[in-house]
Design an enzyme around this catalytic site. Sequence first.
Site, short mmCIF file in Angstrom:
data_model
loop_
_atom_site.label_atom_id
_atom_site.label_comp_id
_atom_site.label_asym_id
_atom_site.label_seq_id
_atom_site.Cartn_x
_atom_site.Cartn_y
_atom_site.Cartn_z
N ARG A 177 53.96 41.15 35.33
CA ARG A 177 54.31 40.81 33.94
C ARG A 177 55.01 41.96 33.21
O ARG A 177 55.82 41.75 32.33
CB ARG A 177 53.06 40.45 33.15
CG ARG A 177 52.12 39.54 33.86
CD ARG A 177 51.86 38.25 33.10
NE ARG A 177 50.96 37.42 33.88
CZ ARG A 177 51.35 36.56 34.81
NH1 ARG A 177 52.63 36.38 35.07
NH2 ARG A 177 50.46 35.84 35.49
N CYS A 281 40.11 45.64 28.49
CA CYS A 281 38.89 45.35 29.24
C CYS A 281 37.67 45.88 28.50
O CYS A 281 36.55 45.55 28.84
CB CYS A 281 38.97 45.96 30.62
SG CYS A 281 39.19 47.73 30.54
P1 NAD Z 1 44.78 39.75 37.48
O1 NAD Z 1 43.51 39.82 38.24
O2 NAD Z 1 45.41 38.41 37.27
O3 NAD Z 1 45.91 40.65 38.20
C1 NAD Z 1 45.66 41.99 38.59
C2 NAD Z 1 46.55 42.32 39.77
O4 NAD Z 1 46.19 41.48 40.86
C3 NAD Z 1 48.04 42.12 39.52
O5 NAD Z 1 48.74 43.18 40.09
C4 NAD Z 1 48.34 40.80 40.22
O6 NAD Z 1 49.66 40.75 40.72
C5 NAD Z 1 47.34 40.78 41.35
N1 NAD Z 1 46.91 39.42 41.71
C6 NAD Z 1 46.79 38.36 40.87
N2 NAD Z 1 46.37 37.27 41.55
C7 NAD Z 1 46.20 37.66 42.83
C8 NAD Z 1 45.76 36.98 44.01
N3 NAD Z 1 45.42 35.70 44.00
N4 NAD Z 1 45.70 37.68 45.16
C9 NAD Z 1 46.04 38.99 45.18
N5 NAD Z 1 46.46 39.67 44.10
C10 NAD Z 1 46.54 39.03 42.93
O7 NAD Z 1 44.53 40.49 36.08
P2 NAD Z 1 45.49 40.57 34.82
O8 NAD Z 1 45.55 39.23 34.15
O9 NAD Z 1 46.76 41.26 35.17
O10 NAD Z 1 44.67 41.60 33.91
C11 NAD Z 1 43.63 41.22 33.05
C12 NAD Z 1 42.27 41.33 33.71
O11 NAD Z 1 42.06 42.67 34.14
C13 NAD Z 1 41.13 41.02 32.77
O12 NAD Z 1 40.17 40.28 33.46
C14 NAD Z 1 40.58 42.40 32.40
O13 NAD Z 1 39.24 42.43 32.01
C15 NAD Z 1 40.78 43.12 33.69
N6 NAD Z 1 40.80 44.56 33.48
C16 NAD Z 1 39.68 45.25 33.86
C17 NAD Z 1 39.63 46.61 33.66
C18 NAD Z 1 38.42 47.41 34.05
O14 NAD Z 1 38.46 48.60 33.94
N7 NAD Z 1 37.35 46.81 34.52
C19 NAD Z 1 40.73 47.28 33.09
C20 NAD Z 1 41.85 46.55 32.75
C21 NAD Z 1 41.87 45.17 32.95
#
Ligand code: NAD
Length: 498
Positions: A177, A281
């Site tokens: 994104r 997060c």
């Molecule tokens: P997401 O899980 O959709 O994506 C994260 C990454 O995973 C991206 O690079 C994406 O391309 C990849 N991805 C997505 N679907 C996938 C799949 N099916 N198989 C393999 N890879 C895949 O998360 P997002 O929407 O980009 O970010 C928001 C989320 O991240 C929220 O849930 C938030 O709480 C979490 N977050 C957690 C922390 C923490 O420290 N715990 C920090 C920041 C964000």
Amino acid sequence: MKTIGHWINGEHVSSVTANTSTVFNPATGAEQAQLQVATAEQVNDVVAAAKAAFTVWGNSSLSQRAKILFAFREIMNHRVNELATAITDEHGKVLSDAAGEVQRGLEVVEYACGLPTLLKGEYSDQVSGGVDLFSYRQPLGVVAGITPFNFPAMVPMWMFPVAIATGNTFILKPSERDPSASLLMAEMWKEAGLPNGVFNVIQGDASVVNALLDHPDIKAISFVGSTPIARYIHGRATANGKRVQALGGAKNHSIILPDADIDFTAKHLVAAAFGSAGERCMAISAAVTVGAVADPLMARVAELAQEVKVGSGRDTSSEMGPVITVDSKKRIESLVASGEAQGARLVLDGRGYKVAGFEEGFFVGPTLIDGVTTDMDVYQQEIFGPVLSTVRTDSVDEAIALINANPYGNGTAIFTSSGEAARRFHREVQVGMIGINVPIPVPMAYYSFGGWKDSLFGDHHIHGPEGVRFYTRGKVVTSRWPEFTEASGASFSFPTAK
Ligand code: NAD
């Protein structure tokens, strides 16, 4: 339209590929770039480049690494505004918030600049007659980071400064994104003098992630994102024998005791719930009131929430920008609707929010829902939007039990003027990061960041001392330099100290 490619072996690499993904400007709703999804061949190329670079970087001197890290820090300091603007245009957050995330990432770079101290080993003289023993840690090799959309600069910087400082080579797979920040950071590394292949960026979606998880030459995976994907990444990569730290989603509660200062608490709750449109997060998502504080507190929160200035992140008077995609806006709005349908009271409704001049933008206004109960969807799901739910409880015990029953355990906070209550709270609550009158308790870079329960899969928190351990493995050497006159001590029984 602009196309966005990869950074492999110190160069921009673009490819003709039918597989692309659209990057939007969330404030205007316009398509602004096409992201190229890496092919399987490009994934192999990037791993090969990182593997070749490791043979040199893994043997580089500590002072050489430290000099490059210091140079990277200086360059980023000069280019903060450029990086922040790229983040705002693709993520939507306001410029000051984007600059803030760069600053928090830089703090990890500064921590990693101390690598000569961080990598000091241990030495025991004369553990047995003429025998010394020492330990030190070595890098793993090629490591990869897979990152979420919400912090396109800071979250990668939770990973790569420590990974690179400790001698590894790094492949970043940023969110599809908002991918541009990663390429700017790659250029900064080159300018800082990092050898080609040590830091690489590969763009893409699940297909690219899977190729990284399965590649035999990648030794460790750092992941930050949603809980279902974190669980999946941890399972697949550990099954492939890799070291994994996978940080997941969150549902952060703040409990407010009757002795809390109403105005102080309300201001912090509003900033923590609506800053970055709730897409942090560590954002506060549930305000858990104890006893009679609920009515006066929520009245003040409602007043302040209505005053939040919502607009384009580029407008310096905005305090809160849009959410990331139109789908995200729809998902948030439908969760708000479900809360109302399930019996909660909508105090402030941000659905259908319009910003003049940005009518197609993905805006959701600040939303307050009172009387939320734990069986409602709006409580059970991570909303990841500008929505603050109030759950009313009668006692501290009830409030702590509620937090402990929640599957997530990322961050939490207590607002109180009682030291005794605060101490009891931080000792009993099953959450990794805790604030006492601090709503977003993100640890400094020299501590480690991480949640408990469904907010983290793996054994290590990220950056700080646990980051150093994650990206290195230990060796213990037992050493003797005898004069070869006699085979003293040679024995068929198990060696013991003499
Ligand atoms: P997401 O899980 O959709 O994506 C994260 C990454 O995973 C991206 O690079 C994406 O391309 C990849 N991805 C997505 N679907 C996938 C799949 N099916 N198989 C393999 N890879 C895949 O998360 P997002 O929407 O980009 O970010 C928001 C989320 O991240 C929220 O849930 C938030 O709480 C979490 N977050 C957690 C922390 C923490 O420290 N715990 C920090 C920041 C964000």
